[in-house]
Design an enzyme around this catalytic site. Structure first.
Site, short mmCIF file in Angstrom:
data_model
loop_
_atom_site.label_atom_id
_atom_site.label_comp_id
_atom_site.label_asym_id
_atom_site.label_seq_id
_atom_site.Cartn_x
_atom_site.Cartn_y
_atom_site.Cartn_z
N TYR A 57 0.75 -1.41 0.14
CA TYR A 57 -0.18 0.26 -0.10
C TYR A 57 0.86 1.25 -0.01
CZ TYR A 57 -2.80 3.85 1.30
OH TYR A 57 -3.77 4.96 1.63
N HIS A 87 -2.56 16.66 -2.48
CA HIS A 87 -2.99 16.59 -1.11
C HIS A 87 -2.78 18.10 -0.39
CE1 HIS A 87 -3.49 12.44 -1.63
NE2 HIS A 87 -3.95 12.24 -0.25
N ASN A 199 1.77 11.08 5.84
CA ASN A 199 1.02 10.36 6.91
C ASN A 199 1.59 10.57 8.13
OD1 ASN A 199 -0.50 7.09 5.80
ND2 ASN A 199 -0.98 9.09 5.61
N TYR A 281 -16.45 31.30 46.16
CA TYR A 281 -15.86 30.27 45.60
C TYR A 281 -14.58 30.64 44.91
CZ TYR A 281 -19.65 27.29 47.35
OH TYR A 281 -20.57 26.53 47.94
N ARG A 284 -12.05 30.86 47.61
CA ARG A 284 -11.88 29.85 48.50
C ARG A 284 -11.54 28.67 47.90
NH1 ARG A 284 -16.97 27.74 51.40
NH2 ARG A 284 -17.69 29.94 50.95
N PHE A 330 -1.65 6.67 12.15
CA PHE A 330 -1.73 7.95 11.70
C PHE A 330 -3.05 8.65 12.48
CE2 PHE A 330 -3.25 5.43 8.05
CZ PHE A 330 -4.57 5.14 8.29
N GLU A 414 -12.18 6.06 4.53
CA GLU A 414 -11.67 6.59 5.89
C GLU A 414 -13.05 7.05 6.43
OE1 GLU A 414 -8.83 9.41 4.38
OE2 GLU A 414 -7.66 7.91 3.24
#
Length: 499
Positions: A57, A87, A199, A281, A284, A330, A414
């Site tokens: 792959y 990409h 990746n 608060y 405190r 990844f 994906e």
């Protein structure tokens, strides 16, 4: 190796080393061990590709949904080139300089383990980019936080092949022009290299480390600033008694109470008798609230240290075991959850800080309304609290977790993504907002303390106020407070905490 360099290899990288890298402008280098492992892995992969006709792959196949499309040996370099250019689809704001530097360093670190199959020239060029201040232009939008931070890491990698834009010595230029200046030739990517580069979780990881670095300082400053507010509001120290915290022994709570006792030691204001029985608060419960955020910080830091000392590309190559294994390292789920958690934890620092500011301007405990001598004619510190309230509200919106979302991509290959990149960018926005709210508290509390004179607070608190007064004077009448606020933000970020 010179102390001016951060050595990168498979040895554990510590948080202090990451902080030193940015604080002291160190350079980076891989060790001999890393060099040998990178070369050995590349040689193994070349022999494997020459000897077998199997599909691996991303090495001799397409990507994502196109995983079953075989690529001819003569097209391998084109495949990797195409991967980077196709990409590089980032949009939005540019990633800050220090985060880009961390991305580069973390990518080199991940490749140094020798499980990614890259050629040594590629790693050397990444080091050259870092060390010659050639920082790629990367955009904040585009990553789903699974399959790696694909878009931002593609922009990180474009300069390797002579494309994209970079900042060189602080000026944005086309990569080609900088390469010509430095006499660099484009890298000819070999099999697997494009995938190894894009990746990975280096975008999320770099943002996380940067946020953690800033958060660490803010967590400590929140204690000191709250000690100032504590005396300015004339509070009772009993809630910081160690016996209370020993019977609810959360680490952060115990250490915060001890820190507040230390910061207030010697304060004449704290030691004098009080009229009230208890305080709100926001005063405190400082140990309980600040302490919980500190415990969250520790948890998130451990996750990020584990991540940056990992290999997160795919597939992974194990030359000693004769294995090329495709998996999902990844996927950013551990980081997405942690970033959401850090954002929530840090937002609470601002939440309780704004409440202390509100109490200080409310005209109680002998303080004038809005901390000004002639309220009515002067609005004093009325509107800084508005600003703090608006920022706190924004943080509440930003703390909606990104990690609960997922949108399928790559034709449903994906089909679950972490959205960790969105968690990362909004976490930074939250941390930056916390800086502003704490600065408003600091500015307001320093003003309030002046109305307690001649009584004095402790040495650490008085040193803090004296330091601020070198930048911002006491407010006697209305003026443009924006300037005071921005100066206080800078002061807070750079203040050296007492030992």
């Amino acid at each position: 190796m010179s102390y001016n360099y951060l050595p990168l290899d498979r040895k554990w990288l510590h948080f202090q080393q990451v902080k030193n890298l940015l604080d002291f402008n160190q350079l980076v280098s891989i060790t001999f061990d890393a060099h040998e492992r990178i070369v050995a892995c590349r040689e193994y992969l070349d022999k494997k590709m020459a000897a077998e006709n199997a599909l691996f792959y991303g090495i001799n196949t397409g990507f994502g949904f196109l995983q079953n499309v075989k690529i001819d040996a003569g097209q391998i370099e084109q495949l990797q080139y195409n991967l980077l250019v196709s990409h590089a689809c980032g949009l939005g704001e540019e990633v800050p300089r220090d985060i880009v530097k961390l991305m580069l360093m973390l990518k080199i670190k991940s490749l140094s383990y020798g499980h990614s199959g890259v050629q040594i020239d590629t790693v050397k060029r990444l080091m050259d980019m870092y060390n010659n201040d050639v920082l790629p232009v990367i955009y904040t939008q585009g990553s789903l936080g699974a399959s790696g931070d694909l878009a931002p890491l593609s922009h990180l990698s474009l300069p390797l092949i002579g494309l994209g834009e970079v900042y060189h010595e602080g000026v944005k230029k086309p990569t080609a022009a900088v390469m010509q200046l430095l006499k660099w030739e484009p890298i000819h990517l070999q099999s697997k290299e494009g995938l190894a580069l894009i990746n990975g979780t280096q975008f999320m990881s770099a943002y996380g480390l940067y946020c953690l670095k800033k958060a660490e300082h803010l967590l400590q400053m929140a204690d000191l600033v709250s000690a100032l507010s504590f005396d300015a509001f004339d509070c009772i120290t009993e809630p910081f008694d160690e016996h209370i915290h020993a019977v609810r022994a959360h680490k952060g709570q115990v250490t915060t109470a001890a820190q507040l006792r230390k910061y207030l030691q010697g304060s004449t204001i704290s030691q004098r008798s009080k009229q009230q029985v208890q305080d709100p608060y926001s005063f405190r419960c400082i140990p309980q609230v600040h302490g919980a955020s500190k415990d969250a910080f520790d948890h998130v830091l451990n996750i990020f240290l584990r991540e940056i000392n990992s290999v997160t590309d795919n597939p992974n190559i194990f030359p000693d075991d004769d294995l090329i294994v495709s998996g999902g390292n990844f996927h950013g789920q551990p980081l997405a959850l942690a970033l959401d958690y850090l954002a929530i934890a840090m937002s609470e620092l601002a939440n309780i800080s704004e409440r202390r500011t509100y109490q200080l301007i409310s005209g109680q405990r002998g303080l004038p309304l809005f901390l000004v001598k002639d309220p009515g004619l002067h609005s004093g510190f009325m509107i800084p609290q508005y600003t703090a309230a608006g920022i706190v509200s924004e943080n509440k919106q930003l703390c909606t977790p990104a990690s609960v979302d997922s949108i399928s991509s790559s034709n449903n290959q994906e089909d679950h993504v972490s959205m960790g990149a969105n968690a990362a960018t909004k976490c930074l926005r939250v941390v930056q907002n916390v800086e502003k709210v704490l600065a408003i508290e600091l500015l307001s509390a320093a003003q309030a303390l002046e109305f307690r004179r001649p009584a004095a607070s402790s040495a650490p608190v008085e040193d803090l106020v004296a330091g601020l007064r070198k930048e911002v004077s006491f407010n006697k009448e209305d003026r443009v407070l924006h300037d005071d606020m921005t100066k206080t933000i800078t002061f807070l970020n750079n203040y050296p905490l007492p030992a």
